[in-house]
Motif scaffolding. Structure first.
Motif, PDB file in Angstrom:
ATOM      1  N   GLY A  65       0.842  -1.189   0.000  1.00  0.00           N
ATOM      2  CA  GLY A  65       0.000   0.000   0.000  1.00  0.00           C
ATOM      3  C   GLY A  65       0.873   1.233   0.000  1.00  0.00           C
ATOM      4  N   LEU A  66       0.349   2.305  -0.585  1.00  0.00           N
ATOM      5  CA  LEU A  66       1.081   3.571  -0.704  1.00  0.00           C
ATOM      6  C   LEU A  66       0.073   4.698  -0.826  1.00  0.00           C
ATOM      7  N   ILE A  67       0.286   5.778  -0.089  1.00  0.00           N
ATOM      8  CA  ILE A  67      -0.505   6.995  -0.278  1.00  0.00           C
ATOM      9  C   ILE A  67       0.437   8.016  -0.899  1.00  0.00           C
ATOM     10  N   SER A  68       0.268   8.226  -2.197  1.00  0.00           N
ATOM     11  CA  SER A  68       1.128   9.135  -2.945  1.00  0.00           C
ATOM     12  C   SER A  68       0.539  10.538  -2.932  1.00  0.00           C
ATOM     13  N   SER A  69       1.356  11.533  -2.616  1.00  0.00           N
ATOM     14  CA  SER A  69       0.892  12.923  -2.647  1.00  0.00           C
ATOM     15  C   SER A  69       0.441  13.300  -4.053  1.00  0.00           C
ATOM     16  N   ALA A  70       1.116  12.761  -5.047  1.00  0.00           N
ATOM     17  CA  ALA A  70       0.842  13.114  -6.438  1.00  0.00           C
ATOM     18  C   ALA A  70      -0.287  12.288  -7.053  1.00  0.00           C
ATOM     19  N   GLU A  71      -0.353  10.988  -6.721  1.00  0.00           N
ATOM     20  CA  GLU A  71      -1.288  10.095  -7.403  1.00  0.00           C
ATOM     21  C   GLU A  71      -2.409   9.559  -6.519  1.00  0.00           C
ATOM     22  N   GLY A  72      -2.367   9.836  -5.228  1.00  0.00           N
ATOM     23  CA  GLY A  72      -3.405   9.344  -4.327  1.00  0.00           C
ATOM     24  C   GLY A  72      -3.096   7.954  -3.800  1.00  0.00           C
ATOM     25  N   LEU A  99      -3.323  -0.031   3.316  1.00  0.00           N
ATOM     26  CA  LEU A  99      -3.690   1.343   2.977  1.00  0.00           C
ATOM     27  C   LEU A  99      -4.421   2.034   4.126  1.00  0.00           C
ATOM     28  N   ARG A 100      -5.373   1.351   4.743  1.00  0.00           N
ATOM     29  CA  ARG A 100      -6.109   1.941   5.877  1.00  0.00           C
ATOM     30  C   ARG A 100      -5.171   2.296   7.023  1.00  0.00           C
ATOM     31  N   MET A 101      -4.222   1.413   7.288  1.00  0.00           N
ATOM     32  CA  MET A 101      -3.289   1.669   8.389  1.00  0.00           C
ATOM     33  C   MET A 101      -2.372   2.851   8.071  1.00  0.00           C
ATOM     34  N   LEU A 102      -1.968   2.982   6.815  1.00  0.00           N
ATOM     35  CA  LEU A 102      -1.145   4.127   6.420  1.00  0.00           C
ATOM     36  C   LEU A 102      -1.944   5.426   6.538  1.00  0.00           C
ATOM     37  N   GLU A 103      -3.217   5.378   6.156  1.00  0.00           N
ATOM     38  CA  GLU A 103      -4.080   6.557   6.285  1.00  0.00           C
ATOM     39  C   GLU A 103      -4.216   6.970   7.740  1.00  0.00           C
ATOM     40  N   ARG A 104      -4.475   5.996   8.626  1.00  0.00           N
ATOM     41  CA  ARG A 104      -4.599   6.295  10.061  1.00  0.00           C
ATOM     42  C   ARG A 104      -3.316   6.871  10.627  1.00  0.00           C
ATOM     43  N   ALA A 105      -2.182   6.386  10.127  1.00  0.00           N
ATOM     44  CA  ALA A 105      -0.886   6.853  10.619  1.00  0.00           C
ATOM     45  C   ALA A 105      -0.495   8.189   9.997  1.00  0.00           C
ATOM     46  N   GLY A 106      -1.203   8.602   8.952  1.00  0.00           N
ATOM     47  CA  GLY A 106      -0.865   9.850   8.266  1.00  0.00           C
ATOM     48  C   GLY A 106       0.462   9.752   7.528  1.00  0.00           C
ATOM     49  N   LEU A 107       0.791   8.568   7.054  1.00  0.00           N
ATOM     50  CA  LEU A 107       2.078   8.335   6.401  1.00  0.00           C
ATOM     51  C   LEU A 107       1.908   8.356   4.883  1.00  0.00           C
ATOM     52  N   PHE A 142      -5.689 -11.267   7.916  1.00  0.00           N
ATOM     53  CA  PHE A 142      -5.805  -9.803   8.009  1.00  0.00           C
ATOM     54  C   PHE A 142      -5.187  -9.291   9.300  1.00  0.00           C
ATOM     55  N   ARG A 143      -5.383 -10.021  10.383  1.00  0.00           N
ATOM     56  CA  ARG A 143      -4.758  -9.636  11.656  1.00  0.00           C
ATOM     57  C   ARG A 143      -3.238  -9.699  11.536  1.00  0.00           C
ATOM     58  N   HIS A 144      -2.751 -10.678  10.797  1.00  0.00           N
ATOM     59  CA  HIS A 144      -1.302 -10.815  10.621  1.00  0.00           C
ATOM     60  C   HIS A 144      -0.734  -9.677   9.772  1.00  0.00           C
ATOM     61  N   VAL A 145      -1.482  -9.248   8.763  1.00  0.00           N
ATOM     62  CA  VAL A 145      -1.053  -8.092   7.961  1.00  0.00           C
ATOM     63  C   VAL A 145      -0.994  -6.863   8.865  1.00  0.00           C
ATOM     64  N   GLN A 146      -2.011  -6.680   9.706  1.00  0.00           N
ATOM     65  CA  GLN A 146      -2.018  -5.547  10.640  1.00  0.00           C
ATOM     66  C   GLN A 146      -0.833  -5.610  11.592  1.00  0.00           C
ATOM     67  N   THR A 147      -0.542  -6.784  12.120  1.00  0.00           N
ATOM     68  CA  THR A 147       0.593  -6.952  13.032  1.00  0.00           C
ATOM     69  C   THR A 147       1.893  -6.564  12.340  1.00  0.00           C
ATOM     70  N   ALA A 148       2.049  -6.987  11.097  1.00  0.00           N
ATOM     71  CA  ALA A 148       3.266  -6.676  10.342  1.00  0.00           C
ATOM     72  C   ALA A 148       3.390  -5.173  10.102  1.00  0.00           C
ATOM     73  N   VAL A 149       2.305  -4.536   9.685  1.00  0.00           N
ATOM     74  CA  VAL A 149       2.345  -3.086   9.428  1.00  0.00           C
ATOM     75  C   VAL A 149       2.612  -2.336  10.727  1.00  0.00           C
ATOM     76  N   ARG A 150       1.986  -2.759  11.815  1.00  0.00           N
ATOM     77  CA  ARG A 150       2.221  -2.126  13.121  1.00  0.00           C
ATOM     78  C   ARG A 150       3.694  -2.198  13.498  1.00  0.00           C
ATOM     79  N   ALA A 151       4.309  -3.357  13.290  1.00  0.00           N
ATOM     80  CA  ALA A 151       5.735  -3.530  13.596  1.00  0.00           C
ATOM     81  C   ALA A 151       6.581  -2.582  12.759  1.00  0.00           C
ATOM     82  N   TYR A 152       6.213  -2.407  11.502  1.00  0.00           N
ATOM     83  CA  TYR A 152       6.959  -1.501  10.630  1.00  0.00           C
ATOM     84  C   TYR A 152       6.818  -0.052  11.111  1.00  0.00           C
ATOM     85  N   LEU A 153       5.574   0.352  11.398  1.00  0.00           N
ATOM     86  CA  LEU A 153       5.345   1.722  11.859  1.00  0.00           C
ATOM     87  C   LEU A 153       6.108   2.011  13.150  1.00  0.00           C
TER      88      LEU A 153
END
Length: 121
Positions: free
Chosen positions: A50-57, A73-81, A102-113
Motif C-alpha cells: 500500500g502507498l498513499i502518494s501525494s501526487a497520485e493518491g 492502505l487503511r493503516m497508512l491513512e490512520r498513521a498519516g504516512l 488480516f490480523r497478521h497483515v495488521q501486526t506486520a504493518v504495526r511492527a513496521y510503523l
C-alpha cells in the motif's frame, strides 16, 4: 529500504514487512522489483503493498492476497504516512488462515510503523 524479517509465523505461513520512501506507481513497482531481487522474497507467495502518494493518491496491490492491500492502505491513512510504501510479504505454509491473515497483515504493518518511529502504531 527497511526490511523486518520473520515478524510472525502461523500454521506454517511466515510474514515479513518492508518499506521505504515512495512517491508514484513507477517507484512502487521499482521498490517491489528490488525486494524480489533477493531470492527469499522472489520465492514469496505474496508481496502485498500500500502507498498513499501525494501526487497520485492511494494505491495498493494485493498480489493474490485478496484484501491485504486495503488493510495496509487503511493503516497508512490512520498513521498519516504519505509517500511511503509498505510491503507485507507472506510465504504460504500450506494451511488456510481465514480471517487471521488480516490480523497478521495488521501486526506486520504495526511492527513496521513502530520501527520507523511509532507513527500511528
Amino acid at each position: 529500504m527497511l526490511i523486518l524479517d520473520d515478524i510472525l509465523t502461523d500454521r506454517g505461513s511466515r510474514y515479513a514487512v518492508s518499506g521505504g520512501p515512495c512517491r508514484s506507481t513507477a517507484e512502487a513497482r521499482a521498490f517491489v522489483d528490488e525486494l524480489r531481487r533477493t531470492k527469499k522474497f522472489a520465492k514469496a507467495t505474496h508481496n502485498s503493498w500500500g502507498l498513499i502518494s501525494s501526487a497520485e493518491g492511494p494505491m495498493k496491490n494485493d498480489d493474490g492476497e485478496s484484501g491485504a492491500g486495503m488493510v495496509i492502505l487503511r493503516m497508512l491513512e490512520r498513521a498519516g504516512l504519505a509517500d511511503h510504501i509498505v510491503v507485507v510479504t507472506r510465504w504460504y505454509g500450506g494451511k488456510h488462515l481465514g480471517g487471521d491473515r488480516f490480523r497478521h497483515v495488521q501486526t506486520a504493518v504495526r511492527a513496521y510503523l513502530e520501527a520507523i518511529g511509532g507513527k500511528g502504531a
